[in-house]
Design a protein around this motif. Structure first.
Motif, short mmCIF file in Angstrom:
data_model
loop_
_atom_site.label_atom_id
_atom_site.label_comp_id
_atom_site.label_asym_id
_atom_site.label_seq_id
_atom_site.Cartn_x
_atom_site.Cartn_y
_atom_site.Cartn_z
N TRP A 1 -51.57 -31.31 4.36
CA TRP A 1 -52.64 -31.02 3.39
C TRP A 1 -52.06 -30.90 1.99
N LYS B 1 -50.50 -35.63 26.86
CA LYS B 1 -50.80 -34.35 26.20
C LYS B 1 -51.42 -33.36 27.18
N THR C 1 -59.09 -30.20 11.45
CA THR C 1 -58.22 -31.35 11.20
C THR C 1 -59.01 -32.65 11.03
N MET D 1 -54.34 -17.17 9.54
CA MET D 1 -53.03 -16.53 9.59
C MET D 1 -53.12 -15.16 10.27
N ALA E 1 -54.41 -30.36 22.76
CA ALA E 1 -53.40 -29.90 23.72
C ALA E 1 -52.01 -29.78 23.11
N SER E 2 -51.66 -30.68 22.21
CA SER E 2 -50.25 -30.83 21.85
C SER E 2 -49.87 -30.23 20.51
N GLY E 3 -50.83 -29.70 19.77
CA GLY E 3 -50.54 -29.23 18.42
C GLY E 3 -49.81 -27.89 18.40
N GLY E 4 -49.37 -27.51 17.21
CA GLY E 4 -48.66 -26.25 17.05
C GLY E 4 -49.54 -25.06 17.43
N VAL E 5 -50.75 -25.00 16.87
CA VAL E 5 -51.64 -23.86 17.18
C VAL E 5 -52.12 -23.97 18.63
N ARG F 1 -56.12 -35.54 24.19
CA ARG F 1 -56.53 -36.93 23.95
C ARG F 1 -55.78 -37.95 24.79
N SER G 1 -60.01 -21.87 13.26
CA SER G 1 -59.00 -21.67 12.22
C SER G 1 -58.60 -22.97 11.54
N1 LIG Z 1 -56.41 -21.02 9.15
C1 LIG Z 1 -55.09 -20.94 9.31
O1 LIG Z 1 -54.47 -19.95 8.95
C2 LIG Z 1 -54.39 -22.07 9.98
C3 LIG Z 1 -53.10 -21.89 10.49
C4 LIG Z 1 -52.49 -22.94 11.18
C5 LIG Z 1 -53.16 -24.16 11.30
N2 LIG Z 1 -54.38 -24.30 10.75
C6 LIG Z 1 -55.11 -25.59 10.86
O2 LIG Z 1 -55.22 -25.91 12.24
C7 LIG Z 1 -55.14 -27.32 12.41
C8 LIG Z 1 -54.03 -27.64 13.41
O3 LIG Z 1 -52.77 -27.34 12.81
P1 LIG Z 1 -51.42 -27.62 13.60
O4 LIG Z 1 -50.32 -27.26 12.67
O5 LIG Z 1 -51.50 -27.03 14.94
O6 LIG Z 1 -51.48 -29.23 13.69
P2 LIG Z 1 -50.84 -30.20 14.78
O7 LIG Z 1 -49.63 -29.58 15.35
O8 LIG Z 1 -50.71 -31.54 14.11
O9 LIG Z 1 -51.96 -30.31 15.91
C9 LIG Z 1 -53.12 -31.09 15.78
C10 LIG Z 1 -54.04 -30.80 16.96
O10 LIG Z 1 -55.32 -31.31 16.65
C11 LIG Z 1 -55.79 -32.08 17.73
N3 LIG Z 1 -56.57 -33.21 17.15
C12 LIG Z 1 -56.36 -33.79 15.96
N4 LIG Z 1 -57.28 -34.71 15.72
C13 LIG Z 1 -58.10 -34.75 16.79
C14 LIG Z 1 -59.25 -35.50 17.15
N5 LIG Z 1 -59.73 -36.44 16.35
N6 LIG Z 1 -59.82 -35.24 18.32
C15 LIG Z 1 -59.33 -34.30 19.15
N7 LIG Z 1 -58.23 -33.54 18.85
C16 LIG Z 1 -57.64 -33.78 17.69
C17 LIG Z 1 -54.58 -32.53 18.51
O11 LIG Z 1 -54.99 -32.64 19.84
P3 LIG Z 1 -54.25 -33.58 20.94
O12 LIG Z 1 -53.16 -32.74 21.49
O13 LIG Z 1 -55.28 -33.86 21.94
O14 LIG Z 1 -53.77 -34.78 20.20
C18 LIG Z 1 -53.60 -31.40 18.26
O15 LIG Z 1 -53.71 -30.41 19.27
C19 LIG Z 1 -54.91 -27.91 11.02
O16 LIG Z 1 -56.14 -28.35 10.49
C20 LIG Z 1 -54.38 -26.75 10.22
O17 LIG Z 1 -54.61 -26.87 8.84
C21 LIG Z 1 -55.00 -23.29 10.10
#
Ligand SMILES: NC(=O)c1ccc[n+]([C@@H]2O[C@H](COP(=O)([O-])OP(=O)(O)OC[C@H]3O[C@@H](n4cnc5c(N)ncnc54)[C@H](OP(=O)(O)O)[C@@H]3O)[C@@H](O)[C@H]2O)c1
Length: 321
Positions: free
Chosen positions: A48, A192, A246, A270, A164-168, A188, A243
């Motif tokens: 971002w 994953k 994406t 956070m 499934a695979s993302g950090g959060v 997806r 939270s």
């Molecule tokens: N509010 C806060 O304090 C806070 C803190 C941390 C993160 N965030 C937000 O949370 C989001 C995830 O962050 P991250 O760091 O965990 O990112 P990341 O590691 O890149 O993970 C992305 C996740 O989104 C899923 N995804 C993405 N596009 C998709 C779609 N079109 N359809 C279905 N699933 C989709 C993926 O699922 P698959 O495993 O199925 O691919 C994966 O689990 C971001 O938008 C970030 O800005 C907010």
């Protein structure tokens, strides 16, 4: 000093704004400390920032990286709480209207050194590596707050994690399993979904698939692509904790379903320093550890950014020094 930074915002081509090179050594203001970074983890937030979202144009160039762990000048091993609140703020730091995350106003952790207010470092637990500790401050803290501060779930109830695979997502799966919730996940790809099951999910479904029954809580970071499924998957009176968005934040709110089934939608961002300390203790007591899919030297950071942009993560990506 060596650093990975955003030269300018680029909404269309975020990787074109990524630079790997030299930035000035930071000065250490009174009341702040300098941390020699040993490990720092990548978050979607860094993409971002490259796009110019959540940061004023005059803040560039900006060193990326919200999370990190390293060593103070006196040799103390520490990790960061990256919510920087106003010095006069008392209470929940995330509620301070003037609070910023590292990289929004202050330079980030993808560098030899970062400077932060002294209250934004915590001792690194001996049982966590620098790489593990570097995952805690953003993705894992956010997941902890979503699950344990915001959702109101009781052990035995069913939670759905979108993605499934993302950090959060991987943090939600691991923490939810350890807390005694029934953990369902959508992913997806087969790879994953298999990862989610290895991390403790009781079941993993294709994105958008009809579930065997409705759930007590949904944990959303995906947004538009999964929102309708989240609404349809929730029991009457259930809760969606959000939270992130994406795939976009402009989903149809489905207000008729919301009020008729008396659902609740709650935001989370956070977490506090105290919640971070509690998360660390939870991990120590439960044995849960951050899920690190990729570990790279900071010099090869671009590979990690490319993979995240392509949606090819398997838990956290960590850069080491
Ligand atoms: N509010 C806060 O304090 C806070 C803190 C941390 C993160 N965030 C937000 O949370 C989001 C995830 O962050 P991250 O760091 O965990 O990112 P990341 O590691 O890149 O993970 C992305 C996740 O989104 C899923 N995804 C993405 N596009 C998709 C779609 N079109 N359809 C279905 N699933 C989709 C993926 O699922 P698959 O495993 O199925 O691919 C994966 O689990 C971001 O938008 C970030 O800005 C907010």
């Amino acid at each position: 000093m060596f650093a990975v930074y955003a030269a300018e915002p680029n909404a269309q081509d975020p990787l074109a704004a990524l630079r790997i090179g030299e930035r000035p050594e930071p000065e250490v203001p009174d009341g702040w400390v300098r941390v020699a970074i040993r490990a720092a983890s990548l978050n979607m937030h860094d993409l971002w920032t490259l796009r110019g979202v959540g940061i004023k144009p005059d803040r560039f160039p900006m060193i990326l990286g919200c999370d990190g762990a390293g060593v103070l000048d006196d040799g103390t091993e520490v990790m960061l709480h990256s919510v920087i609140s106003d010095p006069g703020w008392v209470g929940d730091e995330t509620m301070d209207p003037k609070r910023t995350l590292l990289t929004e106003k202050h330079q980030g952790t993808f560098a030899d050194h970062v400077v932060v207010p002294a209250r934004n470092v915590l001792p690194k637990p001996a049982g966590l590596s620098f790489a593990e500790a570097a995952c805690m401050g953003t993705a894992w803290l956010t997941a902890y707050r979503m699950l344990f501060v915001k959702s109101g779930l009781r052990p035995g109830q069913t939670m759905l994690v979108q993605g499934a695979s993302g950090g959060v997502s991987t943090a939600l799966i691991a923490l939810g399993r350890a807390a005694g919730f029934r953990v369902w996940v959508t992913g997806r790809s087969e790879r994953k979904r298999a990862l989610a099951e290895r991390l403790g999910a009781h079941a993993a479904f294709e994105t958008g698939a009809r579930l065997p029954e409705r759930v007590d809580a949904v944990f959303e970071t995906v947004g538009k692509a999964t929102w309708s499924h989240s609404m349809k998957s929730l029991k009457p009176g259930g809760i969606i904790v959000v939270s992130g968005a994406t795939s976009g934040g402009d989903a149809d709110a489905e207000l008729s379903r919301l009020f008729f089934l008396q659902m609740r939608v709650v935001g989370a961002t956070m977490g506090t320093r105290d919640e971070l300390a509690d998360l660390l203790r939870f991990c120590e007591l439960s044995g849960v550890r951050p899920v690190i899919g990729t570990e790279l030297p900071l010099e090869r950071a671009e590979e990690g950014f490319r993979a995240m942009l392509a949606g090819e993560t398997a838990g956290k990506t960590v850069f080491t020094r």
